[in-house]
Design a protein around this motif. Sequence first.
Motif, PDB file in Angstrom:
ATOM      1  N   GLN A   1       0.811  -1.201   0.000  1.00  0.00           N
ATOM      2  CA  GLN A   1       0.000   0.000   0.000  1.00  0.00           C
ATOM      3  C   GLN A   1       0.854   1.264   0.000  1.00  0.00           C
ATOM      4  O   GLN A   1       2.015   1.269   0.429  1.00  0.00           O
ATOM      5  CB  GLN A   1      -0.930  -0.004   1.220  1.00  0.00           C
ATOM      6  CG  GLN A   1      -1.997  -1.103   1.177  1.00  0.00           C
ATOM      7  CD  GLN A   1      -2.853  -1.115   2.415  1.00  0.00           C
ATOM      8  OE1 GLN A   1      -2.346  -1.084   3.546  1.00  0.00           O
ATOM      9  NE2 GLN A   1      -4.168  -1.162   2.231  1.00  0.00           N
ATOM     10  N   SER A   2       0.234   2.320  -0.515  1.00  0.00           N
ATOM     11  CA  SER A   2       0.877   3.633  -0.507  1.00  0.00           C
ATOM     12  C   SER A   2       0.868   4.176   0.927  1.00  0.00           C
ATOM     13  O   SER A   2       0.079   3.723   1.764  1.00  0.00           O
ATOM     14  CB  SER A   2       0.129   4.571  -1.444  1.00  0.00           C
ATOM     15  OG  SER A   2      -1.207   4.765  -0.992  1.00  0.00           O
ATOM     16  N   PRO A   3       1.727   5.146   1.264  1.00  0.00           N
ATOM     17  CA  PRO A   3       2.622   5.838   0.328  1.00  0.00           C
ATOM     18  C   PRO A   3       3.991   5.185   0.161  1.00  0.00           C
ATOM     19  O   PRO A   3       4.705   5.498  -0.770  1.00  0.00           O
ATOM     20  CB  PRO A   3       2.757   7.216   0.955  1.00  0.00           C
ATOM     21  CG  PRO A   3       2.676   6.931   2.432  1.00  0.00           C
ATOM     22  CD  PRO A   3       1.699   5.807   2.588  1.00  0.00           C
TER      23      PRO A   3
ATOM     24  N   TYR B   1       4.643   1.757  -0.099  1.00  0.00           N
ATOM     25  CA  TYR B   1       4.580   0.542  -0.928  1.00  0.00           C
ATOM     26  C   TYR B   1       5.590  -0.514  -0.444  1.00  0.00           C
ATOM     27  O   TYR B   1       6.356  -1.067  -1.203  1.00  0.00           O
ATOM     28  CB  TYR B   1       4.851   0.871  -2.395  1.00  0.00           C
ATOM     29  CG  TYR B   1       3.869   1.855  -2.981  1.00  0.00           C
ATOM     30  CD1 TYR B   1       2.576   1.460  -3.311  1.00  0.00           C
ATOM     31  CD2 TYR B   1       4.226   3.178  -3.184  1.00  0.00           C
ATOM     32  CE1 TYR B   1       1.668   2.376  -3.831  1.00  0.00           C
ATOM     33  CE2 TYR B   1       3.327   4.095  -3.707  1.00  0.00           C
ATOM     34  CZ  TYR B   1       2.048   3.684  -4.026  1.00  0.00           C
ATOM     35  OH  TYR B   1       1.150   4.594  -4.542  1.00  0.00           O
TER      36      TYR B   1
ATOM     37  N   ASN C   1      -0.021   0.600 -11.221  1.00  0.00           N
ATOM     38  CA  ASN C   1      -0.228   0.795  -9.794  1.00  0.00           C
ATOM     39  C   ASN C   1      -1.609   0.249  -9.463  1.00  0.00           C
ATOM     40  O   ASN C   1      -2.619   0.742  -9.968  1.00  0.00           O
ATOM     41  CB  ASN C   1      -0.129   2.284  -9.438  1.00  0.00           C
ATOM     42  CG  ASN C   1      -0.279   2.540  -7.936  1.00  0.00           C
ATOM     43  OD1 ASN C   1      -0.651   1.657  -7.170  1.00  0.00           O
ATOM     44  ND2 ASN C   1       0.016   3.766  -7.526  1.00  0.00           N
TER      45      ASN C   1
ATOM     46  N   TYR D   1       6.672   0.227  -6.845  1.00  0.00           N
ATOM     47  CA  TYR D   1       5.498  -0.178  -6.071  1.00  0.00           C
ATOM     48  C   TYR D   1       5.702  -1.520  -5.384  1.00  0.00           C
ATOM     49  O   TYR D   1       4.783  -2.023  -4.723  1.00  0.00           O
ATOM     50  CB  TYR D   1       4.276  -0.243  -6.982  1.00  0.00           C
ATOM     51  CG  TYR D   1       4.002   1.045  -7.722  1.00  0.00           C
ATOM     52  CD1 TYR D   1       3.738   2.220  -7.029  1.00  0.00           C
ATOM     53  CD2 TYR D   1       4.042   1.097  -9.112  1.00  0.00           C
ATOM     54  CE1 TYR D   1       3.503   3.418  -7.700  1.00  0.00           C
ATOM     55  CE2 TYR D   1       3.797   2.272  -9.796  1.00  0.00           C
ATOM     56  CZ  TYR D   1       3.546   3.429  -9.088  1.00  0.00           C
ATOM     57  OH  TYR D   1       3.315   4.608  -9.764  1.00  0.00           O
TER      58      TYR D   1
END
Length: 856
Positions: free
Chosen positions: A646-648, A650, A711, A765
């Motif tokens: 997951q972001s931010p 990754y 993404n 990512y």
Amino acid sequence: MRRVRPVRQSAALSILLIAAWGGIASAQPRPAPPISGVVVDATGAVLPSARVRLTSASGGVLQSVTTSATGTFTVGPVRPGRYEIRVTLDGFRPQTVAVNVGARGVEPLRITLALAAVHQEITVTSQTPQVGTGAAANADTVTVNQRALESLPVFDDDAVATLSRFLDSGSLGTGGVTILVNGMEVNSLNVSTAAIQQIKINQDPYSAAYSRPGRGRIDILTKPGSQTYHGSASFIFRDAGLNARNAFATVKPPEQRRIGDGFLGGPLGHGGNTSFMLSVKADSEDRQAIVYALGPQGDIRDAVPQSFRHLLASFGVTHQRGASTISIRPSYEQETDAYRGVGGTTLGSAGTTYYHREMDLTYNQQTVIRPTLLNQFQILVGQELEPMTSVSDAPGVVVNGAFTGGGAQVDVRRTELHFQLSENVAATLGRHLLQMGFQVPDWSRRRFDDHSGFGGTYYFADLASYEAGRPYAYVQQTGNGHVVWLEKVLGFYVNDDWQLGPRATLSLGLRYDWSNYFHDHDTFAPRFSFAVKPGGTGATIVRGGAGLFNDKVGPFPVVDVLDFRPGGLQRIVITNPAYPNPFQSGASAEVAPPSTARFAPGIQVPWVLQYSAGVERQLLKTATLSIMYYGSRGTLFRSHDINAPQSPLYITRPDPALGVVRQIESNARQRSDSLQLTFRGRIAKWFNGQVQYALSRTLNDSGGLNWYPANDYDLSGEWARADFDRRHRLLLLGSVTPGRKVSLGVALTLESGLPYSETLGTDPYNNGRGNARPAGVARNTLQRAGYADLDVRVSRDFTFGAGEGARTVSVGVDAFNLLNRVNYATYVGTVGSPFFEQPVSAQAPRELQLSARFKF
């Protein structure tokens, strides 16, 4: 004396006028019911796609239609009088029947066509093109008959590949092109080119009898049996000594191809009711794959030998018994291909060895219950074996934009027992041609034994990372790759071709498709089309239609999910692994977080809504022009890692106990618009053929079943040009006959370039895929060069004897890519690669092909 009131005067006058008009009307002959019938060959087998013309006693053409897939036709209605019905079909002698139409019409006709002599003039289309209002008479149909195939430049004697250039990639579906042989959907063409009588693309595009649109379907009609012996034998030869050098080859490597193709047919026994056909094709090639890559020591230029062997044989027996025609045809196919997949940046060590063997048995029964009612029943049973293995067992190495080496990590064995069935009924009821049927396009017991990826593959961003031993991902599979399942696909349809009058037709249809692994059971697909002659001379047709089509899915989405059930395969994806041992810390593949695959909740079969409208015009007696707009909106498969980091940052996955969770979805979108111009027919005496130009645009947000977004949490940059989107395309197939025995065949293809994506090559990512793009860059923003290819065939016939006993020897020379244009194939979109935005492979250069054919 009383006066008559004006209202009574008006009433009396009205009665007199009505009586007078009734007398006049009764004196005029009323139109008789339409004329219907069926067209068959000498054995009683029905003949689809025959041209039926209704002419007056003075010879004027009143109506022109094409027989349906069941050989039936309907013309009229007409007023009582004398008429002629003239029927023509390539490969058969024209037949003219005189008809005396009374007030009650005529009984349904049964018209039998005899085989034509083999020395007739070569033509490209099966009959003189005529505009007509029939649902299957659309003028943008691409039609090539068997004699045309002999006059056209056909590369490797592969007629299907030659005609496939007219297909629309957006209409194919997940399972690829739909091939129908004698009206039945099959996995592949199981007869040789010499046994083909006719090939059509896009005929009757909205018929409910078919699962896919006409522009994604190839209809093949094989030669019927006959009561006279006839046959052919041909030999095709190519050698590198006659060819130009590939643009990426340092020297011209030795290559050679040899193809033998034969056909024999005729009576069997003395009763006159049984005939046979035998077709055999043997094909072998020794070629070279050109490698153009970059390694740590510099450029890699290599030519890797590839060998290809193919054998196809089929034998058919046709028997006429009363009103039924029964045929049985077993077939056998075997193919081997060594070092498949090599070329461009893929080294020889990453090649695979492919083998395929298939045995089929087809049963076909056509019964003319009466001239207005016909039944066709077909069944096919077959067995396939298809193993594919890597030529090297070494771990795979992929360096983005530089080279792919090591082993291909492919080890798959596929076996299949398949069953296909088609039951169709056609009835002519007045002005209606009603067709209904039940189809089993696929009922297969499939077995996959997958040991691919057991040695693992490393992925590097560039050569510097490779030399430093810093891969961004390592992927390995373990576990049990054995899967057996039964796939069932069913289809039901009803279709009504309604002749509203001599100037208008309306076709209405409804289809239902069902499959056992997709549970959206509301897959009804309504279809309709219309054609109208708007007054005048009848030389203009306004045509249109719309239809819903469900995807031809195929087995691969199912096997991808079944493989990763508990106790099955496990895929390990490790980002930023150690090299050359990703488990050097003491961990092992057995304890690494496993990956899995699943269908999205509520997944549905992808669909496409296609619609079209346009005008067809009879330019000359022998030529037509069609201008059509085609549009479509639909959905596609795509893959989505719902457990991606997951972001931010990754870094971590939402569920750390799992690796990649591949979710197969069917909610990707696609939109297409196309303006298409099609010319068919003869211009004066020097050209006969078909030309098609298309201006089109296709946008989507998926590249298909195995496509992932860059993404997984941001799909904003995925809506872009489709991978197969070409703005312009010009196709030409035709022949020029400067002399009675000399033919010049031409095939021209001009296409604008395809798009491709710009990628970083790195994995910001941490999803293990390496398909990330620079910030703000959408998918498919780069452009390949266009494609241009001119193929030419010059052939000469030598005829011995005359009449039915004539023998013909034809010799020919084909030049493929005559102008020797360099058509680049593969481009590198990796930003850090020295090959960025450059091609690394090209299509074949100019090649000459020699051929000889004997016919009797």
